[in-house]
Design an enzyme around this catalytic site. Structure first.
Site, PDB file in Angstrom:
ATOM      1  N   HIS A  57      13.382   6.161  65.217  1.00 23.14           N
ATOM      2  CA  HIS A  57      13.122   5.357  66.412  1.00 23.14           C
ATOM      3  C   HIS A  57      13.836   4.015  66.251  1.00 23.14           C
ATOM      4  O   HIS A  57      14.130   3.580  65.131  1.00 23.14           O
ATOM      5  CB  HIS A  57      11.623   5.123  66.579  1.00 23.14           C
ATOM      6  CG  HIS A  57      10.868   6.355  66.956  1.00 23.14           C
ATOM      7  ND1 HIS A  57       9.588   6.302  67.476  1.00 23.14           N
ATOM      8  CD2 HIS A  57      11.189   7.672  66.885  1.00 23.14           C
ATOM      9  CE1 HIS A  57       9.156   7.524  67.718  1.00 23.14           C
ATOM     10  NE2 HIS A  57      10.116   8.378  67.358  1.00 23.14           N
ATOM     11  N   GLU A  59      12.847   0.951  66.413  1.00 26.47           N
ATOM     12  CA  GLU A  59      12.159  -0.011  65.548  1.00 26.47           C
ATOM     13  C   GLU A  59      12.321   0.355  64.074  1.00 26.47           C
ATOM     14  O   GLU A  59      12.556  -0.517  63.234  1.00 26.47           O
ATOM     15  CB  GLU A  59      10.657  -0.065  65.875  1.00 26.47           C
ATOM     16  CG  GLU A  59      10.333  -0.532  67.275  1.00 26.47           C
ATOM     17  CD  GLU A  59      10.174   0.594  68.283  1.00 26.47           C
ATOM     18  OE1 GLU A  59       9.459   0.392  69.276  1.00 26.47           O
ATOM     19  OE2 GLU A  59      10.754   1.685  68.082  1.00 26.47           O
ATOM     20  N   CYS A  87       5.422   2.960  69.484  1.00 19.86           N
ATOM     21  CA  CYS A  87       4.567   4.136  69.334  1.00 19.86           C
ATOM     22  C   CYS A  87       3.693   3.929  68.092  1.00 19.86           C
ATOM     23  O   CYS A  87       3.903   2.982  67.330  1.00 19.86           O
ATOM     24  CB  CYS A  87       5.422   5.394  69.202  1.00 19.86           C
ATOM     25  SG  CYS A  87       6.241   5.553  67.593  1.00 19.86           S
TER      26      CYS A  87
END
Length: 160
Positions: A57, A59, A87
């Site tokens: 992801h 991040e 998330c």
């Protein structure tokens, strides 16, 4: 935490990276930027499809790069700007990395409306391990405990 003009600038960078990721077909509409003392430390965009890595992801990619750049797994004093609300996995990574704060653009609801629904993950996390969609079962707990015993006694131990 009240954002300032610099926060807005860095958030716009994260949003731009997320949009570019979609335009180039590299991955999903997610990206993150990590800044310390007004300076860019690292940035990353979602690479799940490109790398066949479900943990890639935006991040996570940015956190990995920032840790390498700073030579430390702790990112205290750093701010993360994410194009979307993190998330559960990314939220945990933000916590483990000890980032000082984070901002996000799109909300979890916005992500759900775009087809990225994290609500099931939050529901799963509240269930006992054996009742989850992918059940978890303890195995060889006593043997596994040996590594924790070694950790507690290790002179090389570094607390997270």
């Amino acid at each position: 935490m009240k954002p300032d003009q610099h926060d807005t600038q860095w958030m716009r960078r994260a949003i731009y990276l997320a949009s570019e990721n979609v335009r180039t077909g590299t991955g999903g509409p997610f990206a993150a930027v990590i800044v310390r003392d007004g300076e860019l430390v690292a940035e990353g965009a979602n690479q799940v499809l490109a790398t066949h890595d479900p943990t890639a992801h935006g991040e996570i990619v940015a956190i990995r790069k920032a840790c390498r750049a700073l030579g430390n797994f702790r990112l205290e004093g750093c701010t993360l700007y994410s194009s979307a609300e993190p998330c559960p996995m990314c939220l945990a990574a933000i916590s483990w990395a000890h980032l000082s704060r984070f901002f996000y653009g799109n909300t979890a609801q916005d992500a759900a409306e775009a087809g990225f629904d994290d609500a099931r993950l939050y529901r799963e996390a509240r269930l006992p391990a054996a009742e989850r969609a992918i059940p978890g079962t303890p195995l060889l707990r006593e043997e596994a405990g040996a590594s924790f015993a070694l950790w507690r006694q290790s002179p090389l131990r570094v607390d997270y």
